[in-house]
Scaffold this motif. Structure first.
Motif, mmCIF file in Angstrom:
data_model
loop_
_atom_site.group_PDB
_atom_site.id
_atom_site.type_symbol
_atom_site.label_atom_id
_atom_site.label_comp_id
_atom_site.label_asym_id
_atom_site.label_seq_id
_atom_site.Cartn_x
_atom_site.Cartn_y
_atom_site.Cartn_z
ATOM 1 N N GLU A 121 36.516 28.029 55.027
ATOM 2 C CA GLU A 121 35.025 27.807 54.511
ATOM 3 C C GLU A 121 34.566 26.669 55.430
ATOM 4 O O GLU A 121 34.538 25.691 55.579
ATOM 5 C CB GLU A 121 34.912 27.026 53.424
ATOM 6 C CG GLU A 121 33.759 27.334 52.317
ATOM 7 C CD GLU A 121 33.234 26.435 50.750
ATOM 8 O OE1 GLU A 121 32.901 26.419 50.267
ATOM 9 O OE2 GLU A 121 34.251 25.672 50.808
ATOM 10 N N ARG A 171 42.279 30.781 52.608
ATOM 11 C CA ARG A 171 41.241 29.841 52.012
ATOM 12 C C ARG A 171 41.050 28.679 51.894
ATOM 13 O O ARG A 171 41.247 27.996 50.872
ATOM 14 C CB ARG A 171 40.303 30.573 50.907
ATOM 15 C CG ARG A 171 38.328 30.886 50.849
ATOM 16 C CD ARG A 171 38.598 29.245 50.091
ATOM 17 N NE ARG A 171 37.331 28.931 49.924
ATOM 18 C CZ ARG A 171 36.536 28.392 49.636
ATOM 19 N NH1 ARG A 171 37.493 26.887 48.611
ATOM 20 N NH2 ARG A 171 35.252 28.090 49.650
ATOM 21 N N ASP A 180 36.443 18.995 39.047
ATOM 22 C CA ASP A 180 35.480 20.532 39.260
ATOM 23 C C ASP A 180 36.621 21.752 39.600
ATOM 24 O O ASP A 180 37.035 22.657 40.815
ATOM 25 C CB ASP A 180 35.706 19.514 41.113
ATOM 26 C CG ASP A 180 35.389 20.913 41.523
ATOM 27 O OD1 ASP A 180 33.922 21.946 41.528
ATOM 28 O OD2 ASP A 180 34.778 20.943 42.977
ATOM 29 N N HIS A 196 32.638 32.025 43.872
ATOM 30 C CA HIS A 196 32.654 31.213 42.822
ATOM 31 C C HIS A 196 31.912 30.005 43.037
ATOM 32 O O HIS A 196 30.981 29.271 41.621
ATOM 33 C CB HIS A 196 33.677 30.501 42.240
ATOM 34 C CG HIS A 196 34.050 28.965 43.458
ATOM 35 N ND1 HIS A 196 33.995 29.931 44.647
ATOM 36 C CD2 HIS A 196 34.684 27.717 43.259
ATOM 37 C CE1 HIS A 196 34.779 29.276 45.397
ATOM 38 N NE2 HIS A 196 34.684 27.274 44.847
ATOM 39 N N ASP A 197 30.816 29.616 44.378
ATOM 40 C CA ASP A 197 29.899 28.615 44.327
ATOM 41 C C ASP A 197 28.289 29.333 43.606
ATOM 42 O O ASP A 197 27.293 28.299 44.313
ATOM 43 C CB ASP A 197 30.162 27.753 45.685
ATOM 44 C CG ASP A 197 31.342 26.746 45.490
ATOM 45 O OD1 ASP A 197 31.833 26.919 44.708
ATOM 46 O OD2 ASP A 197 32.470 26.879 46.350
ATOM 47 N N ASP A 206 39.060 25.698 51.433
ATOM 48 C CA ASP A 206 38.046 25.336 51.322
ATOM 49 C C ASP A 206 37.779 24.128 51.923
ATOM 50 O O ASP A 206 38.095 22.709 52.314
ATOM 51 C CB ASP A 206 39.041 23.976 50.299
ATOM 52 C CG ASP A 206 37.378 23.515 48.892
ATOM 53 O OD1 ASP A 206 37.150 24.601 48.554
ATOM 54 O OD2 ASP A 206 37.441 22.503 48.695
HETATM 55 C C1 GLC Z 1 34.057 24.461 48.261
HETATM 56 C C2 GLC Z 1 34.285 24.750 46.637
HETATM 57 C C3 GLC Z 1 34.145 24.054 45.242
HETATM 58 C C4 GLC Z 1 33.997 22.796 45.181
HETATM 59 C C5 GLC Z 1 33.766 22.260 46.555
HETATM 60 C C6 GLC Z 1 35.012 20.578 46.636
HETATM 61 O O1 GLC Z 1 33.122 24.441 48.314
HETATM 62 O O2 GLC Z 1 34.316 26.102 46.848
HETATM 63 O O3 GLC Z 1 34.241 25.022 44.743
HETATM 64 O O4 GLC Z 1 33.295 22.495 44.472
HETATM 65 O O5 GLC Z 1 34.304 23.012 47.859
HETATM 66 O O6 GLC Z 1 36.128 20.904 46.837
#
Ligand code: GLC
Ligand code: CA
Length: 553
Positions: A259, A200, A62, A326-327, A202
């Motif tokens: 996040e 940040r 990922d 980036h998502d 995640d």
């Molecule tokens: C968060 C990241 C994303 C990733 C996911 C799993 O949402 O921003 O890019 O795929 O977590 O780590």
């Protein structure tokens, strides 16, 4: 209400997705030295803080969000010395650097997981979430993974399932195990001791799962069911998060942004409250979930969501403001116009969110109005989420064209195509073959062009950053929505001690006549069209026109 003053409230953050930013050695993959080479560009835009997406050791299932060693750097990206140099060079320019902290899960290639899966009585067994399955040995429940398929993966070696909320190469850590938590805190403090300026954090709302892992209601008798409600922002998560903050972040003068999918504006007080919040700010998901189905911008509910966050947190905590990362997909393509109104719409979308109360985040390429891409075949896509989902759609019998439509509209690769630096071959990103196709509009849309054109989106962002930096009102002032029911125009006020600002943005491709004669315009501070009668309070906004006025109190 008055907000306490903090450096991170006054900052503007720039997110770097390193794989796609700048390749310094011609292997087609952006790297840390590439970031170092472009620091002056970032500084030139007026940025205060860089958020670097993961550069840790990872098998890249990922793209780095599957970490196999938290304290090492992926070779493709460089070395720990490069990272140290990046940190020093960032600081030298008066900027700060925050890293991505991925602690809901690790890679299945992390040493902890390798140990954990090796035997049921390995000391690391309980670092992850193992389950024998139901009476018949079937999957423990019907939860669907965020990347499609079941959250459970069978492991032959010890004949149990392990849980993965994301891909099967991203096993979830068992946060109920105090040793896991302590190991993570030690790692976090190691980074903070190194002198980085924050994190940040995640996918942090997923660290607690519903006890007993019950099945979800399944009226359609599906194989798996979307499972957010059983592993997102579960009761009791706050205990873990307070502990995390106490043991790590709170010991340092750093900035943190969580996040936080699944946290609503009311709940957010606990998360970002000035004294006892778990983070300084969070990325909420309500506004992006609203436009997630790519139906364009449904402005009235969008305004309601943003306004709720502005009002709930005023004087209580702080917002993180963003329209790209980036998502997601590119804002001009999904919300604005990526054709002939690209520049106007890129600026209007920028102004719309930039002057709210909170810390604005800019994702690489947003500042030059980069657009979505449509690749010809599934093989050309990289993003594990959209590729998995598209494959499942095709398996389920959805016709190929419809599946391609889906991936065009939704793939995270839309924002992950390499940064377009100039009009030379491969957009100046690499001298080799890029890891992901470059959008062929790079000939027109690139940094070099944007720097040269005084009317570019880039220069507009730069001005917004300068204006915000100089104004206490635009940083700390309260927000008030006006024209709440207007379907095309987002207008709001910021209230300062002896001034106000009016932000008015037309987010559609029509003309809109506005009447602001209740207000006293002092100055038109910024606009994306030429305005002749600057202080006139009745006017017609042109397609995607955006204006910032200073008003008297
Ligand atoms: C968060 C990241 C994303 C990733 C996911 C799993 O949402 O921003 O890019 O795929 O977590 O780590
Ligand atoms: Ca490289």
């Amino acid at each position: 209400m008055q907000q306490s003053k903090q450096w991170w409230k006054e900052a503007v953050v720039y997110q770097i997705y390193p794989r796609s930013f700048y390749d310094s050695n011609g292997d087609g993959i952006g790297d840390i030295r590439g970031v170092i080479e472009k620091l002056d560009y970032i500084k030139g835009l007026g940025i205060d803080v860089i958020w670097l997406s993961p550069v840790y050791e990872s098998p890249n299932d990922d793209n780095g969000y599957d970490i196999s060693d938290y304290q090492d750097i992926l070779e493709e990206f460089g070395t720990m010395d490069d990272l140290d140099e990046l940190l020093a060079e960032t600081h030298k320019r008066g900027m700060k650097l925050i890293m991505d902290l991925v602690i809901n899960h690790t890679s299945d290639e992390h040493e902890w997981f390798i140990e954990s899966r090796s035997s049921k009585d390995n000391p690391y067994r309980d670092y992850y979430i193992w389950h024998p399955g139901d009476e018949e040995g079937n999957r423990p429940n019907n939860w669907e993974s965020i990347f499609g398929g079941s959250v459970w993966e069978w492991d032959e070696e010890t004949e149990e399932y392990f849980m993965h909320i994301f891909s099967k190469k991203q096993p979830d850590l068992n946060w109920e195990n105090p040793e896991v938590r302590q190991s993570l805190y030690d790692m976090v403090n190691w980074w903070l001791d190194k002198g980085i300026d924050g994190f940040r954090v995640d996918a942090i709302t997923h660290i607690k799962k519903k006890p007993g892992f019950p099945d979800l209601p399944n009226p359609l008798n599906k194989d798996v069911v979307p499972s957010f409600e059983y592993h997102m922002n579960q009761p009791g998560i706050g205990e873990h998060l307070s502990e995390l903050a106490n043991e790590t972040f709170d010991q340092y003068n750093v900035m943190t942004v969580g996040e936080a999918n699944g946290v609503d504006a009311k709940d957010a007080k606990n998360w970002v409250e000035e004294e006892n919040g778990y983070f300084d700010m969070i990325f909420q998901f309500e506004h992006v979930n609203l436009w997630g189905d790519n139906q364009g911008l449904d402005l009235v509910p969008f305004k309601q969501i943003m306004t709720r966050w502005q009002e709930e947190l005023d004087g209580v905590g702080w917002n993180a403001l963003y329209i790209e990362n980036h998502d997601l997909v590119r804002a001009v393509s999904s919300l604005g116009d990526d054709g002939d109104k690209r520049k106007a719409s890129g600026k209007a979308l920028g102004m719309m969110y930039f002057f709210m109360q909170g810390t604005p985040f800019i994702y690489q390429g947003q500042e030059i109005g980069m657009t979505n891409i449509q690749l010809d075949s599934l093989d050309e896509y990289d993003d594990i989420e959209s590729v998995n989902r598209t494959k499942i759609m095709i398996e389920e019998g959805i016709v190929f064209d419809e599946a391609m439509e889906y991936i065009w509209d939704n793939s995270r690769d839309n924002v992950r195509t390499p940064m377009q630096w100039d009009s030379s071959e491969q957009a100046g990103f690499t001298t080799g073959t890029p890891w992901l196709q470059i959008n062929n509009n790079y000939v027109d849309i690139n940094v070099q062009e944007a720097l040269a054109d005084p009317n570019s989106i880039y220069h507009f962002y730069k001005k917004m950053i300068d204006i915000r930096r100089e104004s206490e009102t635009l940083i700390y002032g309260s927000y008030e929505l006006i024209e709440a029911d207007h379907p095309a125009v987002y207008a709001y006020l910021r209230h300062g001690e002896d001034e106000k600002y009016l932000i008015v943005t037309n987010l559609f491709n029509d003309h809109e006549t506005m009447d602001f004669s209740d207000y006293h315009f002092e100055e038109l501070v910024l606009s994306n069209y030429l305005v002749t009668d600057e202080l006139k309070t009745e006017f017609t906004l042109r397609p995607y026109e955006a204006r910032l006025y200073r008003l008297s109190k």
